[in-house]
Every structure is written in C-alpha cells, then in structure tokens.
Motif scaffolding. Structure first.
Motif, PDB file in Angstrom:
ATOM      1  N   LYS A 117    -104.082  23.349 -30.800  1.00  0.00           N
ATOM      2  CA  LYS A 117    -103.011  22.399 -30.467  1.00  0.00           C
ATOM      3  C   LYS A 117    -102.838  21.336 -31.542  1.00  0.00           C
ATOM      4  O   LYS A 117    -101.712  21.016 -31.947  1.00  0.00           O
ATOM      5  CB  LYS A 117    -103.308  21.751 -29.116  1.00  0.00           C
ATOM      6  N   VAL A 120     -96.416  27.918 -25.883  1.00  0.00           N
ATOM      7  CA  VAL A 120     -96.421  26.568 -26.445  1.00  0.00           C
ATOM      8  C   VAL A 120     -95.239  25.809 -25.861  1.00  0.00           C
ATOM      9  O   VAL A 120     -94.107  26.284 -25.911  1.00  0.00           O
ATOM     10  CB  VAL A 120     -96.313  26.595 -27.983  1.00  0.00           C
ATOM     11  N   VAL A 167     -96.517  18.605 -28.884  1.00  0.00           N
ATOM     12  CA  VAL A 167     -96.996  19.787 -28.175  1.00  0.00           C
ATOM     13  C   VAL A 167     -97.624  19.288 -26.878  1.00  0.00           C
ATOM     14  O   VAL A 167     -98.698  18.682 -26.882  1.00  0.00           O
ATOM     15  CB  VAL A 167     -98.022  20.557 -29.019  1.00  0.00           C
ATOM     16  N   ILE A 220    -100.432  24.081 -24.184  1.00  0.00           N
ATOM     17  CA  ILE A 220    -100.635  25.451 -24.671  1.00  0.00           C
ATOM     18  C   ILE A 220    -101.298  26.229 -23.537  1.00  0.00           C
ATOM     19  O   ILE A 220    -102.303  25.785 -22.968  1.00  0.00           O
ATOM     20  CB  ILE A 220    -101.508  25.488 -25.937  1.00  0.00           C
TER      21      ILE A 220
END
Length: 236
Positions: free
Chosen positions: A137, A227, A214, A217
């Motif tokens: 990540k 993602v 992000v 995940i």
C-alpha cells in the motif's frame, strides 16, 4: 445517434441540443455533453433547461432501444420531442470522475497486471487486478504521489482498429473491451506513463488529479487484488 461531444472535450459542461425521442425513463438528444455509464465510469448528472423550465438529469445511459443514442434519465415529466434544450452537466461530479479516472490509469502503470474490474464514481475509484501477488500500500501511494507531482500531460487520440489489432498489449481490461465496428478506437495517453484504449473523461495533466489516497487494498479472490482510491480529506 447522439453526437458525443464529451469524447473530444472533457471540460465541456454546457451545450445546446434537441429532444429527438422519449423512452427508457428519459429523453434522447441529438447531441450531448453528458457522459453515459460505461467503461467502469458512472454516468453524468445535471439539468436540461428550456423556456424557464428545468429538468433534473438523474443519470445518463446508453440507449437499449435506439442504437447509438444516449438516454438522459429525467425526474418528472420529460420535455417533448422537438424541444430545444440547454444541457448543463453537474460540474463537481464530472470533475471528480475526471480526476479519479485519470488516477486509475496511473495505477495501471504502477501495477502491470490485467484489470478484471473497475468502478469510477464521484466518491471513490477502484480497480481489480488479476494477480495473486501481494500489494504494498505504501509503495503504491508513493508511486501515485510521484506521478501526480511530475505533472505528465494527458491527451486522447484515435487509432484504427487495425492499429489496435497490431498492438493487443494496449488492452489492459479483461472485462471491458474497446467498442468495435466504428473503424477507430479512442486511446488515452498519459505521456511517458500509460497508453490504452479508453472512452472516459480525464484531466489534461496528472497534476490536476490532486491529492488521492489509497484507502484500501483487498484480496477479493485467489487471483484478484482490489485497490480503492479516495480523495484526501474525505476519509476512507
């Protein structure tokens, strides 16, 4: 057939049009600035305006009844055939789609795996990659930050179907294939970063993506890694 003005200018938020058909919960226009649901990207919302009246466009879809046409789903009684209208796209929603969609192309450059799922909305974007490899990540976030900061130009162009056939590696998606039969295919280029077929709306430079994060995940299956992206400051 609806003239798709958004294909050449993703910044276009207004246009004049004429209602050419009713049906499927809305109206078909002869031309539009509204992007219809497709390629993983949500449809535009907005308004149609005529003679002091204002209709809310709740979604934009490709017509199932009229080949090549785009349906604007309307709240209430729609304008009748022949009505000249002003089309107004919801600017904030369009800009969110443009930012997120371009960000997913950066993900494709950072993660060189086939894509087997995609969703782009005004609040998040997600890509599903066909792989069993674990994702880092922090490394993905650092890569996104770098590519945004590098301010790569983003542009579209058209290639022939023959050119696409000669370069099958351009197609990253396993679930959505470029439309065929028109003789040409729209490709999206992030200069020096990514090139692939895409009909969606995008920003003109990666710097315009701004701060994306992000948020998650996930391992969706033995061969799928997801993602999820959000905008900084919105949480995740």
């Amino acid at each position: 057939m609806t003239q798709e003005l958004f294909r050449e200018d993703a910044t276009l938020l207004h246009c004049e049009a004429v209602v050419v058909a009713q049906g499927e919960g809305g109206v078909v226009l002869d031309r539009t600035a509204c992007y219809p649901l497709g390629g993983g990207q949500a449809g535009d919302t907005g308004w149609l305006i005529a003679g002091g009246q204002r209709w809310r466009v709740t979604d934009t879809r490709k017509s199932k009844e009229f080949p090549g046409a785009i349906v604007h789903l309307i709240e209430g009684e729609p304008p009748v055939v022949g009505t000249a209208v002003q089309v107004e796209v919801d600017a904030a929603r369009r800009q969110a789609h443009r930012r997120f969609h371009t960000a997913t192309h950066l993900l494709c450059a950072l993660l060189p795996y086939p894509v087997d799922g995609c969703s782009i909305t005004e609040t998040y974007a997600r890509l599903d990659f066909h792989t069993d490899e674990p994702f880092d990540k922090d490394a993905i976030q650092a890569g996104l930050d770098r590519l945004v900061a590098e301010a790569h130009p983003v542009r579209h162009r058209w290639i022939s179907e023959e050119e696409l056939d000669a370069n099958p590696g351009l197609v990253r998606s396993m679930s959505v294939q470029p439309p065929r039969g028109l003789g040409r295919v729209r490709v999206l280029e992030v200069e020096g970063v990514d090139l692939q077929p895409c009909g969606g709306t995008h920003v003109a430079n990666t710097a315009e993506i701004g701060a994306v994060v992000v948020t998650k995940i996930e391992k969706k299956s033995a061969k799928t890694r997801r993602v999820v992206l959000g905008f900084a400051g919105r949480g995740g």
